[in-house]
Design a protein around this motif. Structure first.
Motif, PDB file in Angstrom:
ATOM      1  N   THR A 309       0.842  -1.197   0.000  1.00 38.95           N
ATOM      2  CA  THR A 309       0.000   0.000   0.000  1.00 38.95           C
ATOM      3  C   THR A 309       0.879   1.250   0.000  1.00 38.95           C
ATOM      4  O   THR A 309       1.843   1.328   0.764  1.00 38.95           O
ATOM      5  N   ASP A 310       0.528   2.211  -0.856  1.00 38.57           N
ATOM      6  CA  ASP A 310       1.241   3.487  -0.837  1.00 38.57           C
ATOM      7  C   ASP A 310       0.944   4.230   0.458  1.00 38.57           C
ATOM      8  O   ASP A 310      -0.087   4.011   1.087  1.00 38.57           O
ATOM      9  N   GLY A 311       1.833   5.138   0.802  1.00 37.94           N
ATOM     10  CA  GLY A 311       1.645   5.910   2.028  1.00 37.94           C
ATOM     11  C   GLY A 311       0.673   7.062   1.839  1.00 37.94           C
ATOM     12  O   GLY A 311       0.259   7.395   0.729  1.00 37.94           O
ATOM     13  N   ASN A 312       0.353   7.669   2.960  1.00 38.54           N
ATOM     14  CA  ASN A 312      -0.560   8.807   3.008  1.00 38.54           C
ATOM     15  C   ASN A 312      -0.133   9.925   2.071  1.00 38.54           C
ATOM     16  O   ASN A 312      -0.967  10.622   1.490  1.00 38.54           O
ATOM     17  N   ALA A 313       1.172  10.102   1.950  1.00 32.97           N
ATOM     18  CA  ALA A 313       1.700  11.189   1.141  1.00 32.97           C
ATOM     19  C   ALA A 313       1.098  11.135  -0.261  1.00 32.97           C
ATOM     20  O   ALA A 313       0.915  12.150  -0.913  1.00 32.97           O
ATOM     21  N   ARG A 314       0.798   9.924  -0.738  1.00 29.47           N
ATOM     22  CA  ARG A 314       0.266   9.779  -2.092  1.00 29.47           C
ATOM     23  C   ARG A 314      -1.156   9.262  -2.109  1.00 29.47           C
ATOM     24  O   ARG A 314      -1.749   9.101  -3.157  1.00 29.47           O
ATOM     25  N   GLN A 315      -1.706   8.978  -0.971  1.00 40.03           N
ATOM     26  CA  GLN A 315      -2.956   8.244  -0.934  1.00 40.03           C
ATOM     27  C   GLN A 315      -4.074   9.155  -0.439  1.00 40.03           C
ATOM     28  O   GLN A 315      -4.816   9.727  -1.207  1.00 40.03           O
ATOM     29  N   ARG A 316      -4.177   9.365   0.816  1.00 41.15           N
ATOM     30  CA  ARG A 316      -5.152  10.292   1.366  1.00 41.15           C
ATOM     31  C   ARG A 316      -4.420  11.190   2.343  1.00 41.15           C
ATOM     32  O   ARG A 316      -3.291  10.913   2.704  1.00 41.15           O
ATOM     33  N   THR A 317      -5.060  12.224   2.804  1.00 47.36           N
ATOM     34  CA  THR A 317      -4.359  13.113   3.719  1.00 47.36           C
ATOM     35  C   THR A 317      -4.846  12.922   5.145  1.00 47.36           C
ATOM     36  O   THR A 317      -5.889  12.343   5.380  1.00 47.36           O
ATOM     37  N   ASP A 318      -4.067  13.395   6.043  1.00 53.84           N
ATOM     38  CA  ASP A 318      -4.382  13.422   7.471  1.00 53.84           C
ATOM     39  C   ASP A 318      -5.732  14.123   7.650  1.00 53.84           C
ATOM     40  O   ASP A 318      -5.839  15.329   7.505  1.00 53.84           O
TER      41      ASP A 318
END
Ligand SMILES: [Zn+2]
Ligand SMILES: [Zn+2]
Length: 466
Positions: A309-318
């Motif tokens: 799974t890609d990280g938040n940086a590329r996926q969804r935001t905080d």
């Protein structure tokens, strides 16, 4: 705070969406197969049907999916599966690798160097942190934080699930909301953490009843979940097995193989400050510090990629916007970044070190904050300074960044020997970083005074006298 409908799984006749079907086949089934393939060294016949029923009770969609048929097939399979005895001490049956069982106790101990060992008589070696310093044998640590931190993977005090299904609630995709499901449609790690904290079988009720062994065991269980949150795979709700099985998570394996030893309490940056100005309006003050720790630990890890799974940086935001990611590394944020790390679980390019330098060290500070939250919640104190003048009576109440004071009661002894309330005290001023002054009109002079405070968690101090 939204109340999660934890019972929704068991509603009969619910149609199963494609997404749910994926969850079942993508997560529950591999987990069931993991049960059959994990090398535990204790191989015996399959668990009784009743145990399977218990494992899937509530997670089985009502009559739509032939879950029981699948389980029947599993049961009929001649391949040996681990022996699981619901009544036995589960950790006696499942023998983990040496280092795997030490990562969570290690965090528990490192955190106590930040808060606990110096500050309390109980969160110490020889007391309720661990029986002794040095080589902690987790199987002889019943009733300590280290014992609980290890046990959370093996003994389920909330739902009574059997290993490895104990781990279904060790996941939280926080980007999907506070009530999003863990694996196998079980409750998420945040929801489980709150039950272990303040639920009927949780840390606070046990401690306030005087059952310190159970209280500290449960505190270790909460600490375990908090540390799990700081692992990308757990924050992505990504099912993983281990090296011994299939679908391993390379970062977790690297950590379990001793990667955690590269970091200690000196890297953690101390106790986490709780930003009360960010408290959501619908969340109560007693829940916010624990929520903040779980959410931020989760989002530290969610930024990074896990194996699939890609990280938040590329996926969804905080979602809450509580983290500042400026200056955070670019790698590993895509799952491909870890492709060269997976074989042999090596720290190629320093990718694992970069994850741990943010997420793992944060979990040590967050766990220390959990201890401080626990200690201050369960030890509210007050005192009545010498009364000067006759117009008002002041009370000095413990009130910190973690556990605010909520109310103060003041009473005066009347000539008949009873106690008479002087009315409700009001918050007057902050005296220092951990105390507030509360006051009430004196309503006369003389007679003995007593006061007690109630903190945001609803815990009362003893009466203080003057
Ligand atoms: Zn876990
Ligand atoms: Zn894991």
């Amino acid at each position: 705070m939204s109340i999660c409908n934890e019972g929704e799984n068991s509603k009969p006749g619910r149609r199963m969406s494609a997404r749910m079907r994926w969850r079942f086949f993508g997560e529950c089934l591999p987990l069931a197969l993991a049960l059959a393939c994990m090398n535990t060294g204790a191989l015996a016949g399959p668990p009784a049907a009743a145990e399977y029923g218990r494992i899937f009770d509530g997670a089985e969609p009502g009559g739509v999916l032939p879950a029981r048929a699948i389980l029947e097939t599993l049961k009929a399979e001649p391949a040996p599966v681990p022996q699981v005895k619901p009544t036995a001490q589960a950790h006696g049956d499942v023998e983990p690798r040496l280092d795997e069982k030490r990562a969570h106790p290690y965090v528990a101990i490192q955190a106590a160097y930040i808060f606990g060992i110096k500050e309390t008589p109980e969160i110490r070696f020889g007391a309720y942190l661990a029986r002794s310093e040095g080589d902690v044998d987790v199987r002889r640590e019943d009733g300590t934080i280290c014992g609980g931190a290890y046990d959370e993977d093996h003994r389920d005090h909330i739902d009574g699930y059997l290993w490895p299904f104990t781990m279904c609630s060790h996941f939280w995709e926080a980007d999907e909301g506070d009530c999003s499901k863990g694996l196998c449609r079980r409750r998420n790690a945040w929801r489980r953490g709150t039950l272990l904290w303040s639920g009927p079988e949780g840390v606070l009720p046990f401690y306030l009843k005087g059952d310190k062994a159970r209280a500290y065991d449960r505190l270790g269980h909460v600490a375990h979940l908090l540390a799990d949150m700081a692992t990308p795979a757990h924050a992505h709700r990504e099912f993983h097995g281990s090296d011994r099985c299939f679908l391993d998570d390379s970062y977790e394996d690297w950590m379990a193989d001793g990667g955690y030893r590269k970091f200690n309490h000196n890297d953690a940056g101390g106790v986490v400050p709780i930003p009360w100005d960010k408290k959501p309006a619908d969340m109560d003050s007693a829940s916010f510090p624990l929520y903040y720790l779980f959410y931020t630990a989760n989002q530290h890890a969610d930024y990074f990629a896990s194996d699939r799974t890609d990280g938040n940086a590329r996926q969804r935001t905080d979602r809450a916007g509580w983290l500042d990611y400026s200056g955070w590394p670019d790698s590993p944020t895509r799952d491909q970044d870890l492709a060269d790390n997976d074989p042999g679980d090596n720290d190629d390019d320093g990718d694992f070190t970069r994850i741990a330098s943010k997420a793992f060290v944060y979990s040590i500070g967050a766990t220390a904050t959990l201890y401080k939250l626990f200690w201050e919640t369960t030890h509210p104190r007050c005192e009545i300074p010498p009364v000067s003048g006759s117009s008002e009576i002041e009370v000095r109440a413990l009130s910190t960044n973690l556990v605010p004071a909520q109310a103060v009661e003041i009473e005066r002894r009347d000539p008949q020997g009873g106690w008479r309330s002087l009315g409700s005290a009001v918050r007057k001023s902050r005296q220092d970083e951990s105390h507030e002054l509360w006051s009430v009109a004196a309503g006369g002079a003389g007679g003995m005074l007593r006061a007690r405070m109630k903190n945001a968690a609803g815990v009362y101090s003893d009466w203080c006298l003057r």
